[in-house]
Design a protein around this motif. Structure first.
Motif, PDB file in Angstrom:
ATOM      1  N   LYS A  71     101.200 -29.221  92.171  1.00 33.08           N
ATOM      2  CA  LYS A  71     100.294 -28.344  92.929  1.00 33.08           C
ATOM      3  C   LYS A  71     100.776 -28.125  94.364  1.00 33.08           C
ATOM      4  CE  LYS A  71      96.635 -30.926  92.318  1.00 33.08           C
ATOM      5  NZ  LYS A  71      97.279 -31.999  91.504  1.00 33.08           N
ATOM      6  N   THR A  72     101.175 -29.207  95.035  1.00 33.58           N
ATOM      7  CA  THR A  72     101.576 -29.092  96.440  1.00 33.58           C
ATOM      8  C   THR A  72     102.830 -28.243  96.576  1.00 33.58           C
ATOM      9  OG1 THR A  72     100.589 -31.257  96.915  1.00 33.58           O
ATOM     10  CG2 THR A  72     102.180 -30.388  98.511  1.00 33.58           C
ATOM     11  N   THR A  73     103.796 -28.428  95.684  1.00 33.34           N
ATOM     12  CA  THR A  73     105.011 -27.605  95.715  1.00 33.34           C
ATOM     13  C   THR A  73     104.667 -26.139  95.480  1.00 33.34           C
ATOM     14  OG1 THR A  73     106.309 -29.460  94.872  1.00 33.34           O
ATOM     15  CG2 THR A  73     107.273 -27.267  94.669  1.00 33.34           C
ATOM     16  N   PHE A  74     103.775 -25.877  94.520  1.00 34.59           N
ATOM     17  CA  PHE A  74     103.365 -24.503  94.242  1.00 34.59           C
ATOM     18  C   PHE A  74     102.720 -23.865  95.472  1.00 34.59           C
ATOM     19  CE2 PHE A  74      99.929 -21.579  93.186  1.00 34.59           C
ATOM     20  CZ  PHE A  74     100.599 -20.600  92.478  1.00 34.59           C
ATOM     21  N   ILE A  75     101.835 -24.587  96.139  1.00 28.98           N
ATOM     22  CA  ILE A  75     101.157 -24.035  97.321  1.00 28.98           C
ATOM     23  C   ILE A  75     102.159 -23.754  98.434  1.00 28.98           C
ATOM     24  CG2 ILE A  75      99.482 -24.525  99.143  1.00 28.98           C
ATOM     25  CD1 ILE A  75      97.837 -26.042  97.055  1.00 28.98           C
ATOM     26  N   ASN A  76     103.120 -24.647  98.612  1.00 27.79           N
ATOM     27  CA  ASN A  76     104.158 -24.396  99.615  1.00 27.79           C
ATOM     28  C   ASN A  76     104.893 -23.090  99.338  1.00 27.79           C
ATOM     29  OD1 ASN A  76     104.111 -26.412 101.634  1.00 27.79           O
ATOM     30  ND2 ASN A  76     105.050 -27.896 100.251  1.00 27.79           N
ATOM     31  N   ARG A  77     105.234 -22.845  98.080  1.00 28.62           N
ATOM     32  CA  ARG A  77     105.914 -21.588  97.732  1.00 28.62           C
ATOM     33  C   ARG A  77     104.968 -20.400  97.925  1.00 28.62           C
ATOM     34  NH1 ARG A  77     108.819 -25.110  97.637  1.00 28.62           N
ATOM     35  NH2 ARG A  77     108.794 -24.374  99.787  1.00 28.62           N
ATOM     36  N   PHE A  78     103.724 -20.566  97.578  1.00 32.94           N
ATOM     37  CA  PHE A  78     102.747 -19.491  97.737  1.00 32.94           C
ATOM     38  C   PHE A  78     102.585 -19.122  99.215  1.00 32.94           C
ATOM     39  CE2 PHE A  78      98.460 -17.721  98.127  1.00 32.94           C
ATOM     40  CZ  PHE A  78      98.436 -16.810  97.084  1.00 32.94           C
ATOM     41  N   LEU A  79     102.516 -20.125 100.062  1.00 32.80           N
ATOM     42  CA  LEU A  79     102.405 -19.871 101.500  1.00 32.80           C
ATOM     43  C   LEU A  79     103.649 -19.171 102.028  1.00 32.80           C
ATOM     44  CD1 LEU A  79     100.870 -23.290 102.626  1.00 32.80           C
ATOM     45  CD2 LEU A  79      99.696 -21.090 102.603  1.00 32.80           C
ATOM     46  N   GLU A  80     104.797 -19.587 101.533  1.00 30.13           N
ATOM     47  CA  GLU A  80     106.066 -19.018 102.008  1.00 30.13           C
ATOM     48  C   GLU A  80     106.239 -17.572 101.559  1.00 30.13           C
ATOM     49  OE1 GLU A  80     110.892 -19.837 101.591  1.00 30.13           O
ATOM     50  OE2 GLU A  80     109.439 -21.150 100.588  1.00 30.13           O
ATOM     51  N   TYR A  81     105.877 -17.283 100.316  1.00 26.24           N
ATOM     52  CA  TYR A  81     106.175 -15.977  99.743  1.00 26.24           C
ATOM     53  C   TYR A  81     105.034 -14.973  99.836  1.00 26.24           C
ATOM     54  CZ  TYR A  81     109.954 -18.606  97.471  1.00 26.24           C
ATOM     55  OH  TYR A  81     111.041 -19.397  97.216  1.00 26.24           O
ATOM     56  N   GLY A  82     103.803 -15.443  99.947  1.00 25.02           N
ATOM     57  CA  GLY A  82     102.694 -14.512  99.820  1.00 25.02           C
ATOM     58  C   GLY A  82     101.739 -14.412 100.987  1.00 25.02           C
ATOM     59  N   LEU A  83     101.879 -15.291 101.999  1.00 27.88           N
ATOM     60  CA  LEU A  83     100.851 -15.327 103.037  1.00 27.88           C
ATOM     61  C   LEU A  83     101.396 -15.272 104.456  1.00 27.88           C
ATOM     62  CD1 LEU A  83      98.376 -17.980 101.603  1.00 27.88           C
ATOM     63  CD2 LEU A  83      98.211 -15.514 101.513  1.00 27.88           C
ATOM     64  N   ALA A  84     102.522 -14.658 104.656  1.00 29.03           N
ATOM     65  CA  ALA A  84     103.114 -14.602 105.994  1.00 29.03           C
ATOM     66  C   ALA A  84     102.150 -13.935 106.975  1.00 29.03           C
ATOM     67  CB  ALA A  84     104.425 -13.835 105.954  1.00 29.03           C
ATOM     68  N   GLY A  85     101.822 -14.657 108.060  1.00 27.24           N
ATOM     69  CA  GLY A  85     100.976 -14.101 109.103  1.00 27.24           C
ATOM     70  C   GLY A  85      99.494 -14.050 108.782  1.00 27.24           C
ATOM     71  N   THR A  86      99.076 -14.592 107.635  1.00 28.40           N
ATOM     72  CA  THR A  86      97.666 -14.558 107.238  1.00 28.40           C
ATOM     73  C   THR A  86      96.924 -15.744 107.843  1.00 28.40           C
ATOM     74  OG1 THR A  86      98.243 -13.517 105.136  1.00 28.40           O
ATOM     75  CG2 THR A  86      96.089 -14.562 105.262  1.00 28.40           C
ATOM     76  N   ARG A  87      95.697 -15.510 108.325  1.00 24.00           N
ATOM     77  CA  ARG A  87      94.862 -16.621 108.776  1.00 24.00           C
ATOM     78  C   ARG A  87      94.353 -17.353 107.534  1.00 24.00           C
ATOM     79  NH1 ARG A  87      92.337 -12.647 111.380  1.00 24.00           N
ATOM     80  NH2 ARG A  87      90.349 -13.108 110.364  1.00 24.00           N
ATOM     81  N   CYS A  88      94.937 -18.515 107.283  1.00 23.45           N
ATOM     82  CA  CYS A  88      94.674 -19.225 106.031  1.00 23.45           C
ATOM     83  C   CYS A  88      94.194 -20.639 106.320  1.00 23.45           C
ATOM     84  CB  CYS A  88      95.941 -19.264 105.167  1.00 23.45           C
ATOM     85  SG  CYS A  88      95.745 -20.137 103.604  1.00 23.45           S
ATOM     86  N   LEU A  89      93.139 -21.039 105.640  1.00 19.92           N
ATOM     87  CA  LEU A  89      92.640 -22.408 105.701  1.00 19.92           C
ATOM     88  C   LEU A  89      93.002 -23.095 104.398  1.00 19.92           C
ATOM     89  CD1 LEU A  89      90.902 -24.771 106.797  1.00 19.92           C
ATOM     90  CD2 LEU A  89      88.909 -23.631 105.766  1.00 19.92           C
ATOM     91  N   LEU A  90      93.733 -24.195 104.483  1.00 17.69           N
ATOM     92  CA  LEU A  90      94.096 -24.985 103.317  1.00 17.69           C
ATOM     93  C   LEU A  90      93.257 -26.258 103.322  1.00 17.69           C
ATOM     94  CD1 LEU A  90      95.865 -25.759 100.883  1.00 17.69           C
ATOM     95  CD2 LEU A  90      97.558 -26.625 102.515  1.00 17.69           C
ATOM     96  N   ILE A  91      92.472 -26.468 102.272  1.00 18.46           N
ATOM     97  CA  ILE A  91      91.631 -27.652 102.156  1.00 18.46           C
ATOM     98  C   ILE A  91      92.269 -28.579 101.131  1.00 18.46           C
ATOM     99  CG2 ILE A  91      89.341 -28.558 101.598  1.00 18.46           C
ATOM    100  CD1 ILE A  91      88.190 -25.824 102.293  1.00 18.46           C
ATOM    101  N   GLU A  92      92.666 -29.763 101.589  1.00 24.32           N
ATOM    102  CA  GLU A  92      93.293 -30.755 100.725  1.00 24.32           C
ATOM    103  C   GLU A  92      92.274 -31.831 100.374  1.00 24.32           C
ATOM    104  OE1 GLU A  92      96.146 -30.914  99.372  1.00 24.32           O
ATOM    105  OE2 GLU A  92      97.409 -29.455 100.409  1.00 24.32           O
ATOM    106  N   ASN A  93      92.136 -32.109  99.091  1.00 27.49           N
ATOM    107  CA  ASN A  93      91.217 -33.151  98.627  1.00 27.49           C
ATOM    108  C   ASN A  93      92.019 -34.219  97.904  1.00 27.49           C
ATOM    109  OD1 ASN A  93      89.194 -33.503  95.730  1.00 27.49           O
ATOM    110  ND2 ASN A  93      88.854 -34.568  97.636  1.00 27.49           N
ATOM    111  N   ASP A  94      91.802 -35.475  98.288  1.00 25.67           N
ATOM    112  CA  ASP A  94      92.552 -36.556  97.663  1.00 25.67           C
ATOM    113  C   ASP A  94      91.670 -37.783  97.565  1.00 25.67           C
ATOM    114  OD1 ASP A  94      94.678 -37.828  96.490  1.00 25.67           O
ATOM    115  OD2 ASP A  94      96.086 -37.426  98.109  1.00 25.67           O
ATOM    116  N   PHE A  95      91.929 -38.589  96.540  1.00 25.31           N
ATOM    117  CA  PHE A  95      91.341 -39.905  96.482  1.00 25.31           C
ATOM    118  C   PHE A  95      92.010 -40.768  97.555  1.00 25.31           C
ATOM    119  CE2 PHE A  95      90.060 -38.547  92.284  1.00 25.31           C
ATOM    120  CZ  PHE A  95      88.847 -39.210  92.100  1.00 25.31           C
TER     121      PHE A  95
END
Length: 306
Positions: free
Chosen positions: A15-39
């Motif tokens: 999941k984390t690798t996928f999100i990194n690629r998504f941020l790199e390829y699809g969200l340049a300059g977008t105001r984005c909030l990433l919420i990470e949930n973990d035990f």
């Protein structure tokens, strides 16, 4: 209206690798909030996330947003929409979170016209072991059956998950920029809407009972060989009872080791970021005294939080 995408997937799916690629390829300059949930208290995935312009990262830890922390998630999203006004929110829940519970938590925001749900995405990596999935198959089925798009990590055989009959689109190409831009992003943005997903939700037997999580805070430093030996002995001591370990150990000579463990593999990498040492552990059928005995024996005195 704020676009919201959930990226679910079982422990170690990618999941984390996928999100990194998504941020790199699809969200340049977008105001984005990433919420990470973990035990656990150590926010590992947030530390590994690649920083991009316009990205704000927040952590909701020590529990799961599909159940025990559902109220925290709703409160946080309501406040974030008002104060941060993000164009997009990406939510990465724990690998043992049921997707259906998260969708229920977000439903009021859709009904109020505050968000538009994209996806949701479920990432599927190579299966770990038959025994591993047979004990927690309910979680995986929930993640798959309530997804808007199924994304296979490169090298994953679709037949391993019997997904040929799934209604959701399946993306099984390499995670390159061209494939993201021209094929995956249109799939995510054109997938099922919240109304269709909610109406078709299949909430089955999600076997999370008996899961326990611990955060270990060792005080000493380790060489690469010492860290590798600890993970090897961990595998021998607990086997399939220990589902996931990830976190950071202080490295002899300075810096940190980033350590990852699942029932089918382990990884130890150098990490140069600023982070406190700490390891999150998720297991089933493991008592606290067993964890304490093992790590005190192998690693010496430390703080353990449950």
């Amino acid at each position: 209206m704020t676009e919201v995408m959930i990226v679910s997937g079982f422990l170690g799916a990618g999941k984390t690798t996928f999100i990194n690629r998504f941020l790199e390829y699809g969200l340049a300059g977008t105001r984005c909030l990433l919420i990470e949930n973990d035990f656990g208290d150590t926010g590992v995935d947030a530390a590994l996330m690649e920083r991009t312009e316009g990205l704000v990262i927040s952590e909701i830890n020590s529990g799961c947003v599909c159940c025990s922390l559902a109220g925290n998630l709703q409160t946080y999203i309501r406040e974030a929409l008002k104060e941060l006004e993000p164009e997009r929110i990406i939510l990465e829940p724990s690998g043992v979170a049921g997707l259906s519970g998260i969708l229920r938590s977000l439903k009021p925001f859709v009904q109020e016209g505050m968000i538009r749900l994209e996806g949701p995405v479920t990432v599927l990596g190579p299966p770990r072991t038959r025994a591993y999935l047979s004990r927690f198959g309910g979680i995986l089925r929930d993640q798959m059956e309530n997804a808007g798009v199924l994304v296979l990590r490169p090298g994953t055989d679709p037949a391993a998950y019997s997904i040929s009959g799934q209604r959701a689109p399946v993306f099984s190409l390499d995670w390159t920029r061209e494939n993201f831009e021209h094929m995956l992003l249109p799939l995510i943005r054109g997938g099922q809407g919240m109304a269709e997903i909610i109406s078709e939700m299949t909430v089955g037997d999600i076997k999370t009972a008996g899961l326990a999580y611990y955060t270990l805070c060792p005080d000493r430093t380790y060489t690469a060989k010492e860290a590798e030996e600890i993970l090897y002995r961990l595998r021998r001591a607990f086997g399939l009872k220990l589902l996931r370990l990830k976190g950071f150990l202080s490295r002899t000579g300075g810096g940190l080791w980033h350590v990852e463990y699942t029932v089918s593999g382990q990884e130890i990498l150098e990490f140069e970021g600023s982070r406190n040492a700490g390891i999150n552990i998720i297991g089933r059928g493991i008592q606290r005294e067993q964890i304490e005995r093992f790590f005190y024996r192998e690693m010496g005195p430390m703080r353990i939080r449950v």
